[in-house]
Design an enzyme around this catalytic site. Structure first.
Site, PDB file in Angstrom:
ATOM      1  N   LEU A 253       0.841  -1.198   0.000  1.00 25.27           N
ATOM      2  CA  LEU A 253       0.000   0.000   0.000  1.00 25.27           C
ATOM      3  C   LEU A 253       0.880   1.255   0.000  1.00 25.27           C
ATOM      4  CD1 LEU A 253      -2.909  -0.917   2.482  1.00 25.27           C
ATOM      5  CD2 LEU A 253      -2.993  -0.797  -0.013  1.00 25.27           C
ATOM      6  N   ALA A 255       2.118   4.161  -2.095  1.00 23.61           N
ATOM      7  CA  ALA A 255       1.892   4.851  -3.371  1.00 23.61           C
ATOM      8  C   ALA A 255       3.244   5.199  -3.991  1.00 23.61           C
ATOM      9  CB  ALA A 255       1.072   6.104  -3.126  1.00 23.61           C
ATOM     10  N   CYS A 263       8.163  -9.245 -12.687  1.00 25.23           N
ATOM     11  CA  CYS A 263       7.000 -10.130 -12.475  1.00 25.23           C
ATOM     12  C   CYS A 263       5.651  -9.462 -12.713  1.00 25.23           C
ATOM     13  CB  CYS A 263       7.054 -10.725 -11.072  1.00 25.23           C
ATOM     14  SG  CYS A 263       8.433 -11.871 -10.864  1.00 25.23           S
ATOM     15  N   LYS A 266       4.547  -8.397 -16.445  1.00 22.10           N
ATOM     16  CA  LYS A 266       4.366  -9.508 -17.389  1.00 22.10           C
ATOM     17  C   LYS A 266       3.300 -10.492 -16.906  1.00 22.10           C
ATOM     18  CE  LYS A 266       7.886 -12.901 -15.982  1.00 22.10           C
ATOM     19  NZ  LYS A 266       7.016 -13.997 -15.566  1.00 22.10           N
ATOM     20  N   ARG A 331      14.289  -4.667 -15.176  1.00 20.37           N
ATOM     21  CA  ARG A 331      13.177  -5.045 -16.058  1.00 20.37           C
ATOM     22  C   ARG A 331      11.927  -4.225 -15.714  1.00 20.37           C
ATOM     23  NH1 ARG A 331      13.974 -11.572 -15.736  1.00 20.37           N
ATOM     24  NH2 ARG A 331      14.740 -11.038 -13.674  1.00 20.37           N
TER      25      ARG A 331
END
Ligand SMILES: NC(=O)c1ccc[n+]([C@@H]2O[C@H](COP(=O)([O-])OP(=O)(O)OC[C@H]3O[C@@H](n4cnc5c(N)ncnc54)[C@H](O)[C@@H]3O)[C@@H](O)[C@H]2O)c1
Length: 442
Positions: A253, A255, A263, A266, A331
């Site tokens: 939680l 922000a 992960c 995708k 990534r």
């Protein structure tokens, strides 16, 4: 147990090293000869706290070896784990299963006795069935079975997560596979780690459902943050106020600039593709993806606004490039879209990351990679904190202000206290705090 781990990346290397630490005999196989050469010389292919120590300890004990050759490694294997990448397939959002299926085919050709083939990679529902078919079609020994054992570790805390997991999920269709996996994970039962046995398809789905749910929490609080900025609330207090409710919980939680990493982006896309394929619309997950994409694209607007409406000719310092602290993983990092948008708007960028610069360099053009945070601030019109590395928390704000040409600090992780930043002579814009109030303080 003798375990073969195919794929020596973030998941395969951590899992292999931890299994060896449990006392199993582990061979890690990777096609990338440079990774294996490096590991033979004690060099880690990834940056993960504590990994080097556990790898070198188990290599010394003779329980952990590395090779590029599957065939000799597999002779005595009780279990062969597939931990290769399942990136988004170019163009359509499906999980690209090329590496998984290639590994299955290689396993079938190499096995000389039956073993349990365990998918640790995150794979869409039904992939285990396809692996079983590939094994059968390629004449794997009778008695070879296929199980799913999705991995839930977080980069940056991977060893702790692996050794003290919230749960272990095993999806299997036969008792032998369940027994082998129970034995492999037995050392963790001392920590009272719950092991959940399910069908194979259910286990595959649990992983996607978990990631989609966590991504939903992030997109949810990010939307609340936007509302806070307009109506005069503080998202951190809202998060605490709801997170103390046991039914909601405090995690995921925070922000920020939108989720990234190897992960969530995708896996949410792949789940949508699965839902689409089976004709079961998942509107919530679809919205989560859309909210996140939009959010990442809008982060540069905050910098533009702080600079009076234009990025043209401005210099922006960026603190943190990796998708989160304590990893070198770039990534889908939010820094990538932010920097691209800043450059599109005409800004030049100087960036610093404590460990991610080597991984970031091939992904970012025309960025001046500098040696520390103060160098990123030097002559900058605005400074943006993107990744909340601990070392950024203790920066000397007055020194930063002194190094900068302009005065705008945009904190995309709410690391700093607004008052302190303003006292140091900078303007402050955080996430989910009322914009008008903080601008006035500046
Ligand atoms: N990174 C995470 O935090 C994380 C967490 C949970 C689950 N997962 C899942 O685990 C899987 C692996 O992710 P990762 O981040 O470790 O990927 P990665 O890209 O870091 O590592 C994959 C490795 O597999 C190797 N490889 C590919 N095909 C091979 C083959 N046929 N034989 C031997 N080696 C081969 C590659 O060279 C590479 O080193 C993915 O499905 C991912 O979704 C990742």
């Amino acid at each position: 147990m003798h375990i073969v781990m195919i794929g020596t990346g973030y998941v395969g290397l951590v899992s292999g090293a931890c299994f060896a630490d449990f006392g199993h005999q582990v061979t890690c196989v990777d096609k990338d000869a440079s990774k294996i050469d490096g590991l033979h010389q004690g060099r880690m292919p990834i940056w993960e706290p504590g990994l080097e120590a556990i790898v070198s300890h188990n290599v010394q004990k003779g329980r952990l070896t590395f090779t590029t050759e599957l065939k000799p490694a597999i002779d005595t294997a009780d279990a062969v784990f597939i931990a290769v990448g399942t990136p988004t397939r170019r163009g359509d959002g499906h999980a690209d299963l090329t590496y998984v299926y290639a590994a299955a085919k290689e396993i079938a050709g190499a096995l000389v006795k039956p073993a349990v083939i365990v998918t640790k990679s995150t794979v869409p529902v039904g992939t285990g069935d396809e692996i079983a078919k590939i094994l059968a079609d390629n004449h794997a020994p009778e008695g070879t079975s296929v199980a799913s054992n999705p991995e839930f570790l977080r980069e940056g805390a991977a060893i702790r997560d692996f050794k003290i997991p919230d749960r272990i999920v095993v999806g299997a269709e036969d008792e032998h596979a369940r027994e082998v996996l129970r034995e492999i994970y037995r050392p963790l039962f001392l920590n009272k780690a719950p092991i959940l046995f399910t069908g194979r398809r259910t286990a595959e789905l649990i992983k996607y459902a978990a990631n989609a749910f966590l991504a939903t929490k992030i997109s949810f609080i990010n939307e609340i943050a936007d509302l806070c900025e307009v109506v005069g609330g503080d998202v951190q207090e809202v998060a605490r106020g709801i997170g103390l409710d046991n039914r909601i919980g405090p995690k995921f939680l925070h922000a920020g600039p939108g989720y990234g990493g190897s992960c969530f982006p995708k896996d949410t896309l792949a789940l949508l593709q699965t839902a689409d394929r089976y004709g079961v619309p998942m509107k919530i997950v679809g919205s989560v993806v859309a909210v996140n994409d939009e959010r990442k694209n809008k982060m540069a607007d905050r910098v533009r606004e702080a600079l009076g409406g234009s990025l043209e000719g401005k210099k922006v310092g960026v603190l943190g490039l990796t998708f989160k602290p304590n990893t070198d993983d770039m990534r889908d990092a939010p820094s990538l879209s932010l920097i691209a948008k800043l450059q599109e708007g005409g800004a030049t960028v100087a960036a610093f990351d404590p460990v991610g610069i080597d991984a970031a360099r091939p992904l970012l053009e025309n960025v001046d990679f500098v040696a520390d945070a103060y160098a990123a601030a030097s002559d900058a019109d605005a400074l943006v904190l993107v990744t909340e590395w601990d070392e950024f928390r203790a920066l000397d704000l007055r020194k930063l202000a002194g190094a900068m040409r302009g005065k705008a600090l945009i904190d995309l992780r709410n690391v700093y206290e607004a008052d302190e930043v303003v006292r140091a002579g900078l303007s402050y814009r955080g996430i989910g705090v009322p914009v008008a109030i903080l601008s006035a303080a500046a």
